[in-house]
Design an enzyme around this catalytic site. Structure first.
Site, mmCIF file in Angstrom:
data_model
loop_
_atom_site.group_PDB
_atom_site.id
_atom_site.type_symbol
_atom_site.label_atom_id
_atom_site.label_comp_id
_atom_site.label_asym_id
_atom_site.label_seq_id
_atom_site.Cartn_x
_atom_site.Cartn_y
_atom_site.Cartn_z
ATOM 1 N N HIS A 72 9.290 3.628 14.842
ATOM 2 C CA HIS A 72 9.952 2.865 13.779
ATOM 3 C C HIS A 72 10.160 1.416 14.226
ATOM 4 O O HIS A 72 9.880 0.476 13.495
ATOM 5 C CB HIS A 72 11.354 3.419 13.483
ATOM 6 C CG HIS A 72 11.374 4.692 12.696
ATOM 7 N ND1 HIS A 72 10.730 4.825 11.501
ATOM 8 C CD2 HIS A 72 11.996 5.874 12.923
ATOM 9 C CE1 HIS A 72 10.941 6.052 11.028
ATOM 10 N NE2 HIS A 72 11.715 6.708 11.874
ATOM 11 N N GLU A 106 11.723 7.089 17.347
ATOM 12 C CA GLU A 106 12.516 5.889 17.026
ATOM 13 C C GLU A 106 11.789 4.617 17.467
ATOM 14 O O GLU A 106 11.856 3.589 16.788
ATOM 15 C CB GLU A 106 13.898 5.955 17.694
ATOM 16 C CG GLU A 106 14.793 7.068 17.171
ATOM 17 C CD GLU A 106 14.995 7.018 15.657
ATOM 18 O OE1 GLU A 106 15.049 5.913 15.100
ATOM 19 O OE2 GLU A 106 15.068 8.091 15.044
HETATM 20 ZN ZN LIG Z 1 12.783 8.505 11.749
#
Ligand SMILES: [Zn+2]
Length: 373
Positions: A71, A68
């Site tokens: 991202h 995460e």
């Molecule tokens: Zn992802």
């Protein structure tokens, strides 16, 4: 997603644990310490299974967090600010305050997570290769982590929005057609299709293979994906519906101006209780001093209402986030999301000319949908 607590900030991004995370942490740890490690590596000390199980489980969730974060950091570099990351029962979610405005930015951001998982898979595979036959518990841990990170990368690349693969797919359709709205519609429809396939697959696994728990788990994931895909579709529609309108067009003048010297009790008696106003601009001689909402009123104990002037509880003017009348309505919504606020005064040359609240944005969208205009 409410119901969790903050773990602190990483790279300026708030990391949160949702309470459902504890369920999955418990399940993963149990299945590692009770089933996987004892079955694959017999002969360890009983407590060693638990120590390695817990460490492996924690490193697994650190891997999800790294995915995460990848991202989020790539998003930030490409102009998509990330407010927080929440770990929950189905993995992790990075909360964006606005969607990508360019297909290329979305593509890079979507690819970053699975790419990070693949790299982590490679690192753990290397660790396994270095320690196998030498330190068996570490090798066992590294083996499972290498495998699960690859699974994570592959699972996320399934092309059903809002999975990463669905975002990759949307960015490609977007780039190809030049139409964000259409790309979102196609990608979220495909996402719903994938979700139903999961649910159907789960049912088949339950009844044909008698794998009750595994099947049920896949059904739950499918159900969650279906929910997430429809929410994304609706949000995309709303954003599209706001786009092209100005703050001045969607603002309301349904708010009261009150002087700063009246007490909370006067405010409640005269304006809140019977007239039903819930939002007040505090003004003295036409000049804005601040803003008071129900939230501020409720923060004062009732016994003190008589003694407290509204001046004491208002958000002072210099701390108010304001909007220009010509500003795009969509950017107002994004600003509210970014700052966690529900209303913003519209100010023209230091004079308040209106107010935008989440409620009246929602009403505007409902009206447009109702009248199909
Ligand atoms: Zn992802």
């Amino acid at each position: 997603m409410g119901g969790g607590f903050n773990l602190g900030k990483v790279f300026g991004i708030q990391v949160r644990l949702h309470f459902t995370w504890f369920i999955i942490f418990f399940l993963v740890t149990i299945s590692l310490s009770w089933q996987f490690f004892p079955a694959s590596y017999p002969g360890w000390n009983q407590s060693l299974y638990w120590v390695i199980g817990i460490i492996t489980s924690l490193l697994f969730f650190a891997s999800v967090l790294a995915h995460e974060l990848a991202h989020s950091l790539v998003g930030r570099v490409n102009g998509i600010p990330i407010k927080s990351i929440t770990l929950f029962i189905f993995g992790g979610i990075a909360q964006m305050t606005k969607e990508a405005t360019k297909a290329g930015a979305e593509l890079k951001m979507a690819i970053a997570g699975p790419a990070c998982s693949l790299v982590l898979g490679g690192i753990f595979a290397l660790l396994w290769w270095l320690t196998r036959g030498v330190i068996e518990p570490v090798a066992a841990m590294a083996f499972w982590l290498a495998w699960i990170n690859v699974v994570l990368a592959v699972f996320n690349m399934i092309p059903g929005f809002p999975l990463d693969g669905g975002r990759v797919f949307r960015s490609l359709v977007w780039r190809f057609t030049g139409n964000y709205q259409r790309a979102t519609r196609i990608a979220t429809r495909l996402g719903q299709g994938v979700a139903y396939a999961f649910i159907l697959g789960g049912i088949l696994i339950m009844f044909l293979l008698q794998e009750w728990l595994g099947g049920l788990w896949i059904i739950f994931i499918g159900w969650f994906l279906q929910y997430a895909a429809s929410v994304s579709y609706r949000q995309a529609q709303q954003r599209e519906a706001l786009h092209g309108f100005t703050a001045a067009q969607v603002m309301t003048s349904d708010y009261m101006a009150i002087p700063s010297n009246i007490t909370v009790s006067q405010l409640v008696q005269e304006h809140v209780l019977f007239k039903g106003h819930r939002l007040f601009l505090v003004t003295d001689a036409g000049e804005v001093r601040g803003m008071v909402t129900m939230h501020h009123i409720k923060s004062v104990p009732q016994s003190n209402w008589d003694m407290t002037p509204v001046e004491k509880i208002m958000v002072p003017a210099d701390q108010l986030k304001v909007v220009r009348p010509e500003q795009d309505a969509l950017s107002v919504l994004e600003q509210m999301d970014e700052n966690d606020i529900n209303q913003m005064p519209v100010v023209n040359e230091r004079r308040v000319i209106g107010l935008i609240t989440r409620d009246n944005l929602a009403r505007f969208l409902r009206t447009r949908a109702e009248l199909r205009v």
